[in-house]
Enzyme design. Structure first.
Site, mmCIF file in Angstrom:
data_model
loop_
_atom_site.group_PDB
_atom_site.id
_atom_site.type_symbol
_atom_site.label_atom_id
_atom_site.label_comp_id
_atom_site.label_asym_id
_atom_site.label_seq_id
_atom_site.Cartn_x
_atom_site.Cartn_y
_atom_site.Cartn_z
ATOM 1 N N GLU A 156 9.482 4.709 -16.774
ATOM 2 C CA GLU A 156 9.246 4.373 -15.498
ATOM 3 C C GLU A 156 9.686 5.128 -14.600
ATOM 4 O O GLU A 156 10.845 5.226 -14.231
ATOM 5 C CB GLU A 156 9.428 2.788 -15.163
ATOM 6 N N LYS B 123 14.674 -8.283 -13.394
ATOM 7 C CA LYS B 123 13.973 -7.349 -13.841
ATOM 8 C C LYS B 123 14.480 -6.021 -13.474
ATOM 9 O O LYS B 123 14.762 -4.909 -14.100
ATOM 10 C CB LYS B 123 12.425 -7.176 -13.929
ATOM 11 N N ASP C 134 21.272 -1.908 -28.701
ATOM 12 C CA ASP C 134 20.363 -3.107 -28.765
ATOM 13 C C ASP C 134 20.097 -3.771 -27.586
ATOM 14 O O ASP C 134 20.492 -4.842 -26.971
ATOM 15 C CB ASP C 134 20.766 -4.142 -29.970
ATOM 16 N N HIS D 48 8.034 4.437 -5.121
ATOM 17 C CA HIS D 48 7.118 4.545 -6.328
ATOM 18 C C HIS D 48 5.932 5.427 -6.169
ATOM 19 O O HIS D 48 5.591 6.161 -7.072
ATOM 20 C CB HIS D 48 6.471 3.087 -6.494
#
Length: 441
Positions: free
Chosen positions: A93, A274, A290, A388
């Protein structure tokens, strides 16, 4: 005559590599060599797939048919417990690495990140069913706890030799006929899943005998609440000043309002967290850990009060500064699995100067606090889309065929026009090519 030998002063490694984002990958690797972060041969190994091949992949997972890569980038400007660090991040991303680097620079103005971590405890669960008397079984297990700890240690002599071993037996009542025994084991630099799973399976018959019950599931829990990490940062008001916001207190208050929104609304808290995991996961992927287990534990931890809440807290500190903390479970490993066999993972760990599992947990958590700060700052000031879209413009330019310096030229034009269509990027690229053929400067 005096000593005419030239004395070479050691080069101070710095995480502030000015202009790094504007350079080619090849030049960035050269910068790392010049700053003595890596040796020349290590820099060569960072190119391509970092030495990762199908044979290595086939040893890690089943049914391998090929390789699938992710970009490996470096977040800069990190100072953790007074030491400058480079933070490897593997992520697809755009804006995450840039955001982490920006926020780390803001935090560095206040001394950087400070980390405290719990001992590396991994917990195995043994489910006990058909319990006749919860009170009697509970009492028997508590009485036998010292013996049970000794039996666990006897099963893991290698872990004991490394300084780990059994630390506690905990018994929880789930209902009138069900208990669960937690075996808390210090697994040192290992995440410890295989170790504690083997212990749980081996000790289950003994636990069932003591409790006069039937053993059910025997497996670790990924809610590693005995293995949490706290990262704190202090951002002076002066560091929060931007071109559009000359008063750092206004930016701080906007961040605090965004934090409050996440505290009041689980829908917002999920997106808030997030943003934390953007940084945490990218470090864990780069370092072969992991991340799915950490994600699961983080979200369970966020819900531990019965309401889903943010993993971070932000408030006002000394002299009005912005102060933040991330507190979450974070089980990491620098021993076993990909950390031993994947050459790219080994290089990432060396590049980050990771000393062990707890150090890696602190590194990942610092990245998580940084990406959260960057998101809150953007949301409460110019909006999240500005950064972004600038990175999106670069990606569109590259997809249209731009290379090298042309990527920045085309991206700048797309951003100025606020048009991000591939066909427009190709038009700009064609125009630049025509200008070049005509000899225009």
């Amino acid at each position: 005559m005096g000593d005419e030998r030239v004395k070479t002063l050691p080069v101070r490694r710095t995480s502030r590599l000015s202009g790094f984002y504007q350079q080619s990958p090849e030049r960035r690797r050269a910068r790392l060599v010049e700053a003595r972060w890596v040796a020349p041969e290590e820099a060569e190994g960072l190119a391509g797939l970092g030495g990762f091949d199908e044979a290595c992949a086939d040893s890690l997972v089943e049914n391998v048919i090929g390789l699938h890569g992710l970009p490996l980038g470096l977040a800069l400007n990190f100072v953790i417990d007074g030491v400058e660090r480079l933070v490897p991040m593997a992520v697809e991303e755009p804006s995450i690495i840039a955001a982490a680097s920006l926020a780390a620079r803001l935090c560095a103005a206040g001394g950087g990140f400070s980390v405290t971590a719990d001992p590396p405890i991994t917990t195995a669960q043994v489910q006990l069913l058909d319990v006749r008397s919860v009170e009697a079984s509970l009492a028997a297990l508590v009485e036998k706890a010292p013996e049970l700890l000794a039996e666990v240690d006897a099963l893991i002599p290698t872990m004991r030799a490394r300084g780990g071993g059994a630390r506690e037996v905990e018994v929880r009542v789930l209902d009138a006929t069900t208990l669960v025994v937690h075996l808390h084991i210090d697994t040192r630099d290992a995440m410890g899943a295989n170790c504690v799973n083997a212990v749980a399976e081996a000790l289950a018959p003994r636990l069932a005998e003591v409790a006069r019950a039937r053993a059910g599931l025997k497996i670790l829990t990924n809610l590693a609440d005995r293995r949490t990490v706290r990262v704190r940062a202090h951002v002076p008001l002066a560091a929060l000043v931007t071109e559009a916001f000359s008063d750092g207190a206004v930016v701080r208050d906007g961040i605090l309002e965004a934090q409050r929104f996440a505290e009041l609304d689980p829908y917002r808290a999920v997106t808030h967290n997030k943003g934390v995991m953007n940084g945490v996961d990218a470090v864990l992927v780069a370092c072969g850990n992991d991340w799915r287990a950490v994600e699961a534990g983080a979200h369970a931890w966020a819900s531990r009060t019965g309401v889903y809440r943010p993993l971070t807290t932000w408030g006002v500190g000394v002299e009005g500064a912005l102060e933040g903390e991330l507190w979450m479970p974070l089980a990491t490993s620098t021993a076993g699995g990909a950390a031993r066999t994947h050459p790219g993972v080994l290089r990432a760990l060396r590049l980050a100067r990771v000393s062990g599992a707890l150090d890696l947990a602190g590194l990942a958590a610092a990245a998580g606090l940084a990406t959260n700060l960057a998101a809150l700052r953007a949301l409460s000031t110019e909006g999240i889309q500005k950064g972004h879209m600038a990175l999106h413009a670069r990606r569109v330019a590259a997809e249209a065929g731009a290379q090298g310096a042309l990527i920045e030229i085309v991206a700048e034009r797309l951003s100025r026009e606020r048009v991000y269509r591939p066909e427009r990027a190709r038009e700009i690229l064609a125009a630049e090519a025509a200008r070049s053929r005509e000899g225009c400067p």
